[in-house]
Scaffold this active site. Sequence first.
Site, PDB file in Angstrom:
ATOM      1  N   ASN A  25      -7.366   1.828   9.735  1.00 18.31           N
ATOM      2  CA  ASN A  25      -6.078   2.071  10.397  1.00 18.31           C
ATOM      3  C   ASN A  25      -6.326   1.940  11.890  1.00 18.31           C
ATOM      4  O   ASN A  25      -7.049   2.749  12.471  1.00 18.31           O
ATOM      5  CB  ASN A  25      -5.561   3.477  10.103  1.00 18.31           C
ATOM      6  CG  ASN A  25      -5.212   3.682   8.633  1.00 18.31           C
ATOM      7  OD1 ASN A  25      -5.309   2.755   7.825  1.00 18.31           O
ATOM      8  ND2 ASN A  25      -4.801   4.882   8.284  1.00 18.31           N
TER       9      ASN A  25
ATOM     10  N   GLU B  58      -3.546  -0.005   8.043  1.00 20.90           N
ATOM     11  CA  GLU B  58      -2.409   0.366   8.900  1.00 20.90           C
ATOM     12  C   GLU B  58      -2.575  -0.244  10.284  1.00 20.90           C
ATOM     13  O   GLU B  58      -3.691  -0.347  10.803  1.00 20.90           O
ATOM     14  CB  GLU B  58      -2.288   1.896   9.080  1.00 20.90           C
ATOM     15  CG  GLU B  58      -1.783   2.636   7.873  1.00 20.90           C
ATOM     16  CD  GLU B  58      -1.666   4.134   8.106  1.00 20.90           C
ATOM     17  OE1 GLU B  58      -1.409   4.560   9.256  1.00 20.90           O
ATOM     18  OE2 GLU B  58      -1.848   4.878   7.131  1.00 20.90           O
TER      19      GLU B  58
ATOM     20  N   GLU C 195      -7.477   8.515   6.353  1.00 21.71           N
ATOM     21  CA  GLU C 195      -7.781   9.161   7.630  1.00 21.71           C
ATOM     22  C   GLU C 195      -8.329  10.576   7.521  1.00 21.71           C
ATOM     23  O   GLU C 195      -7.714  11.528   8.021  1.00 21.71           O
ATOM     24  CB  GLU C 195      -6.527   9.169   8.521  1.00 21.71           C
ATOM     25  CG  GLU C 195      -6.022   7.805   8.884  1.00 21.71           C
ATOM     26  CD  GLU C 195      -4.995   7.845  10.016  1.00 21.71           C
ATOM     27  OE1 GLU C 195      -4.599   8.936  10.463  1.00 21.71           O
ATOM     28  OE2 GLU C 195      -4.600   6.754  10.475  1.00 21.71           O
TER      29      GLU C 195
ATOM     30  N   HIS D 112      -3.040  10.980   0.730  1.00 21.60           N
ATOM     31  CA  HIS D 112      -2.537  10.782   2.089  1.00 21.60           C
ATOM     32  C   HIS D 112      -1.958  12.125   2.549  1.00 21.60           C
ATOM     33  O   HIS D 112      -0.750  12.245   2.803  1.00 21.60           O
ATOM     34  CB  HIS D 112      -1.513   9.648   2.123  1.00 21.60           C
ATOM     35  CG  HIS D 112      -1.260   9.062   3.485  1.00 21.60           C
ATOM     36  ND1 HIS D 112      -1.395   7.718   3.776  1.00 21.60           N
ATOM     37  CD2 HIS D 112      -0.871   9.626   4.645  1.00 21.60           C
ATOM     38  CE1 HIS D 112      -1.089   7.490   5.053  1.00 21.60           C
ATOM     39  NE2 HIS D 112      -0.767   8.644   5.606  1.00 21.60           N
TER      40      HIS D 112
ATOM     41  N   ARG E  11       0.863  -1.191   0.000  1.00 22.27           N
ATOM     42  CA  ARG E  11       0.000   0.000   0.000  1.00 22.27           C
ATOM     43  C   ARG E  11       0.893   1.233   0.000  1.00 22.27           C
ATOM     44  O   ARG E  11       1.699   1.419   0.908  1.00 22.27           O
ATOM     45  CB  ARG E  11      -0.907  -0.003   1.233  1.00 22.27           C
ATOM     46  CG  ARG E  11      -1.683   1.299   1.384  1.00 22.27           C
ATOM     47  CD  ARG E  11      -2.549   1.347   2.637  1.00 22.27           C
ATOM     48  NE  ARG E  11      -3.238   2.623   2.694  1.00 22.27           N
ATOM     49  CZ  ARG E  11      -3.191   3.481   3.721  1.00 22.27           C
ATOM     50  NH1 ARG E  11      -2.511   3.187   4.811  1.00 22.27           N
ATOM     51  NH2 ARG E  11      -3.824   4.618   3.664  1.00 22.27           N
TER      52      ARG E  11
ATOM     53  N   TYR F  29      -4.491   1.511  15.712  1.00 18.65           N
ATOM     54  CA  TYR F  29      -3.247   1.596  16.482  1.00 18.65           C
ATOM     55  C   TYR F  29      -3.413   1.374  17.979  1.00 18.65           C
ATOM     56  O   TYR F  29      -2.560   0.778  18.622  1.00 18.65           O
ATOM     57  CB  TYR F  29      -2.595   2.980  16.284  1.00 18.65           C
ATOM     58  CG  TYR F  29      -1.937   3.155  14.939  1.00 18.65           C
ATOM     59  CD1 TYR F  29      -0.620   2.798  14.739  1.00 18.65           C
ATOM     60  CD2 TYR F  29      -2.666   3.670  13.857  1.00 18.65           C
ATOM     61  CE1 TYR F  29      -0.006   2.953  13.510  1.00 18.65           C
ATOM     62  CE2 TYR F  29      -2.058   3.829  12.619  1.00 18.65           C
ATOM     63  CZ  TYR F  29      -0.732   3.463  12.444  1.00 18.65           C
ATOM     64  OH  TYR F  29      -0.141   3.612  11.221  1.00 18.65           O
TER      65      TYR F  29
END
Length: 495
Positions: A332, A399, A190, A145, A100, A334
């Site tokens: 994504n 991600e 995002e 991005h 990606r 985290y």
Amino acid sequence: MRLQTVCFVIFVTAVFGADVDNETLVTFPKDFKLGAATASYQIEGGWNEDGKGVNIWDTLTHERSQLVVDKSSGDVADDSYHLYMEDVQLLKNMGAQIYRFSISWARILPEGHDNKVNQAGIDYYNKLIDALLDNEIEPMVTMYHWDLPQTLQDLGGWPNRELAKYSENYARVLFKNFGDRVKLWLTFNEPLTFMDAYASETGMAPSIDTPGIGDYLAAHTVILAHANIYRMYEREFKADQQGEVGIALNIHWCEPVTNSTEDVEACERYQQFNLGIYAHPIFSEEGDYPSVLKARVDANSAAENYTTSRLPKFTPDEVDFIRGTHDFLGLNFYTAVTGAGGVEGEPPSRYRDAGAIISQDPDWPESASSWLRVVPWGFRKELNWIANEYGNPPIFITENGFSDYGGLNDTDRVLYYTEHLKEMLKAIHIDEVNVVGYTAWSLVDNFEWLRGYTERFGIHEVNFNDPSRPRVPKESAKVLTEIFKTRRIPERFLD
Ligand code: GBH
């Protein structure tokens, strides 16, 4: 979900769910795709080469470098503009099936508009895509991005609704030039993060201080832009190219501090204000912003003496146009936060509108990033929340990763990956969440936005003082290589 569906799901889970054998539980499904991720501004460098236009991160790092902790920039970064073959080689060595990466808008359209296409930019991505395919690595492309052409920022950036049209025109250039070989597309990375760039003068580019207003305007344009791009692909390319279009959304799991109704509802609002703001219009059956978002922003706006709500409205036609514009959801993930009922934050702001007191549990292990604590079980909970809320769409983990201050012996990162992958496999095999792929963030150490080169997310170490930017596998790259090649979690990481 309809009652019948709920009963069926419970029945299926009761009959099959409990019956997953240990071997299956630690093994990736046959068609599951594994790889790694990067983004253009964070790795490419070549900021003014071969006709590339200036973008908002060039402007921030050059003109307001005090906003970046080490005053660094992406002028050279990993120099992937020249060293992309080394990146491809790393992926190949790892046995990655998918890469990606993102395309720099201003490298393709130096002035942001589609009247002038920069052939050198097209050539660069053609070379990268062809090299990936030659090595049997599938390209997954993020169109945006965060590196907006400066010319479009000069027109107001994302709060200007015309950008929904300009984005569509940019996307068409990408489909035309690369869509014969690229079959997986993400419109935006995002939007939750870059809407915040309109909520603080010290935040990410363009660092504009219009909280509770400019951020909602930005979100509104981005949702319309996403839908425009999806529908345009459907009309003009899909029959021919047969690709899939999604969007990469980010969210932290929110764990209520107690099981009181107030705290549970605060976390639910957190999900709706942070994920639902984008996912509800696109992925829910009814479409539009979540009702709790509309109700609270409208009520706060009135209480703050605004005649019109700070949250823009979609027309009924727009709601229909946006609803269903997805082939998969990019996620994504985290970390996690804790949530409690209550109101804090300055008026007007999205944080105040959400009405939740957000914190993190000090017992959760830390990383180099202030916002990132290690909460792997939150990953499984978030996946279940999404599956339940949006009818179990295909989810691609775009991600997931961990930061430290550097070093090859990155045991904490190894643990981060193995624990998160184990939780993800539980979500897949036990909970039957439809997760279809995973790209680790990040293939290489890179420019970590306002944290410069101080916080490292790479699975390969990069020496930014060496002009040849050598890439060296960390322990985490070795473990992920083993996982990619055996397609299971190695025995030594199982408890
Ligand atoms: C992702 O954002 C990005 O897509 C990627 O480019 C980035 O390199 C990676 O994660 C690692 O950060 O500094 O306390 O104000 C993750 C979501 C949103 C996390 C913004 C950091 C700023 C927190 N990010 N947030 S703070």
